[in-house]
Design an enzyme around this catalytic site. Sequence first.
Site, PDB file in Angstrom:
ATOM      1  N   GLN A   1       1.535   7.345   3.048  1.00  0.00           N
ATOM      2  CA  GLN A   1       1.782   6.112   3.782  1.00  0.00           C
ATOM      3  C   GLN A   1       2.893   6.288   4.808  1.00  0.00           C
ATOM      4  O   GLN A   1       3.920   6.914   4.544  1.00  0.00           O
ATOM      5  CB  GLN A   1       2.144   4.986   2.816  1.00  0.00           C
ATOM      6  CG  GLN A   1       0.971   4.479   2.001  1.00  0.00           C
ATOM      7  CD  GLN A   1       0.079   3.518   2.785  1.00  0.00           C
ATOM      8  OE1 GLN A   1       0.258   3.312   3.974  1.00  0.00           O
ATOM      9  NE2 GLN A   1      -0.894   2.927   2.106  1.00  0.00           N
TER      10      GLN A   1
ATOM     11  N   ASP B   1      -8.270   0.743  -3.517  1.00  0.00           N
ATOM     12  CA  ASP B   1      -7.490   0.965  -2.296  1.00  0.00           C
ATOM     13  C   ASP B   1      -8.369   1.688  -1.280  1.00  0.00           C
ATOM     14  O   ASP B   1      -8.124   2.839  -0.914  1.00  0.00           O
ATOM     15  CB  ASP B   1      -6.234   1.786  -2.623  1.00  0.00           C
ATOM     16  CG  ASP B   1      -5.285   1.908  -1.433  1.00  0.00           C
ATOM     17  OD1 ASP B   1      -5.494   1.204  -0.432  1.00  0.00           O
ATOM     18  OD2 ASP B   1      -4.346   2.726  -1.514  1.00  0.00           O
TER      19      ASP B   1
ATOM     20  N   CYS C   1      -6.138  -2.664   3.789  1.00  0.00           N
ATOM     21  CA  CYS C   1      -5.530  -2.552   5.116  1.00  0.00           C
ATOM     22  C   CYS C   1      -6.367  -3.264   6.166  1.00  0.00           C
ATOM     23  O   CYS C   1      -6.097  -3.161   7.356  1.00  0.00           O
ATOM     24  CB  CYS C   1      -5.347  -1.077   5.485  1.00  0.00           C
ATOM     25  SG  CYS C   1      -6.881  -0.131   5.516  1.00  0.00           S
TER      26      CYS C   1
END
Length: 453
Positions: free
Chosen positions: A286, A384, A411
């Site tokens: 990340q 995710d 996201c």
Amino acid sequence: MNKGSYKKNQIVNLNIEDLTSTGEGIGKIDGYAVFVDGCLPGDYIKARLKTIKKTYAIGELEMFHKSSKERVEPPCLYFDECGGCQIQNLNYTKQLELKKKIVLDAMTRIGGFDESDIRIFETIGMEEPYGYRNKAQYKVSVSKKIGFYKKRSHHIIPLEKCLIQKDDGAETLKVLNAVITKFGLSVYDENTGKGVLKGIVERISGLNGEIMIILVINADNLENDKKIAEFIMQNIPDVKSIYININKGRSNRVMGYENKLVYGKEKLTDAIGNVAFEISPLSFFQINSEMTKVIYDKVAEYSALKGTETVFDLYCGMGTIGLFLAKAAKEVYGIEIIRDAIEDAQINSKLNKVDNALFIQGKAEEKIYELLDEGKRAEVYVLDPPRKGCDEKLLEVIKKTLPAKIVYVSCNPSTLARDLKILSGEYKIEKVQPIDNFPHSMHVETVTLLVRK
């Protein structure tokens, strides 16, 4: 109103009501949308229509009749041209409000949920929303200047620094520009496919400040690579690792698959909370370590593990979430399609002395059946996925196996809303938490808790 009512280069006055997903202002005339770059909600502007389409037009800002009260002076010298930060000119508190609205709009418009049926909390932001990026992907122009792409183009804007980078990149950019000149490096031209240097990637450890430099080349080898590495090391002492990455394709892919270590460490070490990770050139890690910790803390809070639960970590990447949760779980099974990521997950599992996590390479929607066939069951699923969201086949498996909880890290609010709609027959959406992982951009991360009905 339709496109026949307006002509190219016509002047119109617009109240800007909203922003597109890429940061352009949206104004409307009798329902006909006009998108204008450089505008914010609350602006009243004069615009020139440049492109006329059936359902919308693209305009060019001529002047402000009135500026939004939330407009601020962006500190970046390159804001008007660079495509990196779309809303640096918007008050940061309003950026956080906007990102909550983006999530809410997706839930109601795409998911079909009633606003009163879902709890969306205020966006969690950064105390200091600059200097957060631990990775930069610099481009190099044929004129041998290093920078980033201009908005919506492949024209490169030369930079002296970037305010959202961890170290602002000023010293690195100065030295790397000197490398190109001193060693006479030819620069790749995407129009001809000729030239050697395609780009430069910088990774910085938030744990100790160590830097990895990756020179991306359109060749099998880089002439004078040892001398180049020595020059970089002499001028940037924090550089502890230098690679060349071979990328001879003519696609827009930033890096190729083959790396050659020229100098120093094979990997950097970074950390999220108390969990350490080794980072190689191609590792997905990340960009914002500080806010990733906030995301993972929220995942841990929503999972509420007592030590007796099994967790399926689906789309696990290099195992960051699974390893973060492992000490509070009975066991963790992570599935990820990218082989390099799984290898990193296994290495990081050993690094952290985690012996109750197993990471499996393959498609989540396929490998989960192997776990189920072995009699494995999980009380908590962590999802995710990439921006495209979950594979529909995986969602069908979830609806059959019905874990007690699902924690969905997203996201992309649009695909999150789509997937939640599919799961809403079996699950109640308990909590939705937007998190600002990318200040000054239109991107927003979301952590959602689903509880079986």
